[in-house]
Scaffold this active site. Structure first.
Site, PDB file in Angstrom:
ATOM      1  N   GLY A 299       0.530  -1.261  -0.356  1.00 30.01           N
ATOM      2  CA  GLY A 299       0.024   0.055   0.221  1.00 30.01           C
ATOM      3  C   GLY A 299       0.904   1.090  -0.453  1.00 30.01           C
ATOM      4  O   GLY A 299       2.488   1.544  -0.104  1.00 30.01           O
ATOM      5  N   PHE A 300       0.385   2.153  -0.542  1.00 31.91           N
ATOM      6  CA  PHE A 300       0.632   3.869  -0.315  1.00 31.91           C
ATOM      7  C   PHE A 300       2.169   3.814   1.214  1.00 31.91           C
ATOM      8  O   PHE A 300       3.332   4.013   1.015  1.00 31.91           O
ATOM      9  CB  PHE A 300      -0.234   5.117   0.015  1.00 31.91           C
ATOM     10  CG  PHE A 300       0.173   5.795   0.474  1.00 31.91           C
ATOM     11  CD1 PHE A 300       0.786   6.639  -0.160  1.00 31.91           C
ATOM     12  CD2 PHE A 300      -0.779   6.673   1.730  1.00 31.91           C
ATOM     13  CE1 PHE A 300       1.689   7.897   0.565  1.00 31.91           C
ATOM     14  CE2 PHE A 300      -0.451   7.942   1.870  1.00 31.91           C
ATOM     15  CZ  PHE A 300       0.965   8.742   1.439  1.00 31.91           C
ATOM     16  N   ILE A 301       1.414   3.777   2.805  1.00 31.47           N
ATOM     17  CA  ILE A 301       2.365   4.160   3.528  1.00 31.47           C
ATOM     18  C   ILE A 301       3.608   2.510   3.450  1.00 31.47           C
ATOM     19  O   ILE A 301       4.423   2.809   3.449  1.00 31.47           O
ATOM     20  CB  ILE A 301       1.419   4.480   5.369  1.00 31.47           C
ATOM     21  CG1 ILE A 301       0.976   5.458   5.269  1.00 31.47           C
ATOM     22  CG2 ILE A 301       2.784   4.406   5.793  1.00 31.47           C
ATOM     23  CD1 ILE A 301      -0.029   5.817   5.997  1.00 31.47           C
TER      24      ILE A 301
ATOM     25  N   GLY B 181      -3.538  -1.973  -2.244  1.00 36.77           N
ATOM     26  CA  GLY B 181      -2.739  -1.380  -2.216  1.00 36.77           C
ATOM     27  C   GLY B 181      -2.166  -2.829  -4.104  1.00 36.77           C
ATOM     28  O   GLY B 181      -2.815  -2.249  -4.736  1.00 36.77           O
TER      29      GLY B 181
ATOM     30  N   LEU C 255      -0.430  -2.266   9.556  1.00 41.61           N
ATOM     31  CA  LEU C 255      -1.195  -1.250   8.794  1.00 41.61           C
ATOM     32  C   LEU C 255      -2.360  -1.664   7.526  1.00 41.61           C
ATOM     33  O   LEU C 255      -2.861  -1.073   7.211  1.00 41.61           O
ATOM     34  CB  LEU C 255       0.051  -0.680   7.560  1.00 41.61           C
ATOM     35  CG  LEU C 255       1.848  -0.169   8.011  1.00 41.61           C
ATOM     36  CD1 LEU C 255       2.109   0.376   6.773  1.00 41.61           C
ATOM     37  CD2 LEU C 255       1.747   0.719   8.948  1.00 41.61           C
TER      38      LEU C 255
ATOM     39  N   THR D   3     -12.336  -6.768   7.938  1.00 44.29           N
ATOM     40  CA  THR D   3     -11.278  -6.072   8.082  1.00 44.29           C
ATOM     41  C   THR D   3      -9.947  -5.714   8.604  1.00 44.29           C
ATOM     42  O   THR D   3      -9.185  -6.791   9.975  1.00 44.29           O
ATOM     43  CB  THR D   3     -10.796  -5.591   6.286  1.00 44.29           C
ATOM     44  OG1 THR D   3     -11.397  -6.447   5.514  1.00 44.29           O
ATOM     45  CG2 THR D   3      -9.520  -5.513   5.957  1.00 44.29           C
TER      46      THR D   3
ATOM     47  N   ALA E 163      -1.074   0.321  13.113  1.00 43.22           N
ATOM     48  CA  ALA E 163      -1.375   1.927  12.211  1.00 43.22           C
ATOM     49  C   ALA E 163      -3.007   2.005  12.655  1.00 43.22           C
ATOM     50  O   ALA E 163      -3.512   1.008  12.373  1.00 43.22           O
ATOM     51  CB  ALA E 163      -0.670   1.658  11.036  1.00 43.22           C
TER      52      ALA E 163
ATOM     53  N   TYR F 272     -15.541   2.771  10.276  1.00 43.66           N
ATOM     54  CA  TYR F 272     -14.491   2.874  11.141  1.00 43.66           C
ATOM     55  C   TYR F 272     -14.041   3.433  11.851  1.00 43.66           C
ATOM     56  O   TYR F 272     -13.233   2.422  12.064  1.00 43.66           O
ATOM     57  CB  TYR F 272     -13.900   3.417   9.338  1.00 43.66           C
ATOM     58  CG  TYR F 272     -12.599   3.651   9.567  1.00 43.66           C
ATOM     59  CD1 TYR F 272     -11.629   2.737   9.005  1.00 43.66           C
ATOM     60  CD2 TYR F 272     -11.289   5.402   9.681  1.00 43.66           C
ATOM     61  CE1 TYR F 272     -10.199   3.022   9.014  1.00 43.66           C
ATOM     62  CE2 TYR F 272     -10.616   5.040   9.010  1.00 43.66           C
ATOM     63  CZ  TYR F 272      -9.611   4.393   9.138  1.00 43.66           C
ATOM     64  OH  TYR F 272      -7.779   4.417   8.992  1.00 43.66           O
TER      65      TYR F 272
END
Length: 321
Positions: free
Chosen positions: A10-12, A36, A76, A95, A117, A149
């Site tokens: 993924g991004f991070i 991702g 993450l 998830t 995270a 969330y």
């Protein structure tokens, strides 16, 4: 050291992988590519200290094997993005809560450190600013899926701290505030890459609500540095830390800045929340972190300002166009 990163494509996760490999660490990642992308890790494939598997962390036998290989787990993997959360609340809850439980259960068997995270979303509708780690969390009603969330990530935190207290798992919780930078997808409502792509294409820059809501955006490089420092800070175990920037900007001003920095002819258009997401959608008017705790712990100080952040995203998106 040997690290496992869930959601590492993924991004991070991909930026964290890059930083750890530069340090000389070994990095293994698990990612199901739901948010991702293989492009994010393409430059690492074949690296002698890097390995990956495309699978879900709910594959428990596989997760157990990969947790065993690592000394520390960066967890993450999560459902992220307001659009995804509103459209798929079941996926969000399953998830986040199920994935975190699976990671903590495996980490507990071998007492592996877990860096979890979390998110600034857990502060919900709290009005006291800036948000400090010990403040009360104020969430909206369960009939509004937008808060699923925040609630799922709060449960993740409770679960991680319970594993630390009851089973001795060394955990560190990081609440990330609006992390931005190259490789971030705008697919699920991430505002900076969305605005940049709209501006570069000359499309209307769509600001949801009245645009007066404000955020503090933090460059992914600053976030990655904080995560790595917290791994090395033994006293961080069992603690919660805000990670972000305190430079506040309204979303309307952000749109104007991106329009200016791209030289775009795009018009800035306001879109009502009910039209953008769902009827009765609620948002936080402000979200500012108190960074006293992490600054005292590891000397954290973000280096990128908002213009630096926008410039890095514009350069990245231009290269892709």
């Amino acid at each position: 050291m040997r690290f496992l990163i869930t959601g590492g494509a993924g991004f991070i996760g991909s930026h964290l992988t890059e930083a750890l490999l530069r340090r000389g660490d070994e990095v293994f990642i698990i990612d199901d590519l739901s948010t991702g992308a293989m492009d994010n890790i393409a430059s690492f494939r074949g690296h002698p200290r890097f390995d990956y598997v495309i699978d879900t962390i709910t594959n428990r036998p596989l997760l157990a094997e990969w947790v065993d290989r690592a000394e520390t787990v960066f967890h993450l993997a999560a459902a992220v993005g307001v659009r995804l959360i509103v459209d798929s609340p079941v996926h969000t809850i399953e998830t986040n809560v199920g994935g975190t439980e699976a990671v903590l259960r495996q980490a507990a068997k071998k007492s592996k450190k877990v860096i979890l995270a979390s998110t600034s979303e857990v502060y919900g509708k709290a009005e006291k600013m800036p948000f400090a780690e010990g403040d009360d969390l104020v969430l909206g009603p369960t009939v509004k899926s937008r808060w699923s969330y925040a609630c799922s990530k709060a449960i993740d935190e409770f679960l991680a701290l319970a594993y630390h207290k009851e089973k001795g798992v060394p955990v560190v919780i990081t609440r990330l505030f609006n992390t931005v930078g190259p490789r971030q997808t705008g697919r699920y409502g991430m505002v900076v890459p969305t605005f940049v792509r709209q501006a570069l294409r000359g499309e209307p820059i769509t600001v949801f609500g009245d645009g007066r809501q404000s955020r503090c955006f933090c460059h992914v490089a600053d976030v990655v540095e904080a995560l790595i420092k917290l791994v090395e800070f033994e006293a961080a175990t069992g603690q919660v830390y805000n990670v972000g920037s305190q430079e506040e900007i309204s979303i309307l001003d952000l749109a104007g800045l991106i329009k200016e920095m791209t030289g775009s002819p795009s018009q800035i258009v306001l879109v009502p929340y009910d039209e953008a997401y769902e009827e009765g959608f609620e948002d936080m008017p402000r979200r500012i972190p108190d960074l006293t705790k992490i600054r005292s712990a590891v000397g954290y100080q973000p280096e990128y300002n908002i213009r630096d952040i926008v410039r890095s995203v514009v350069d990245y998106e231009r290269s892709r166009l």
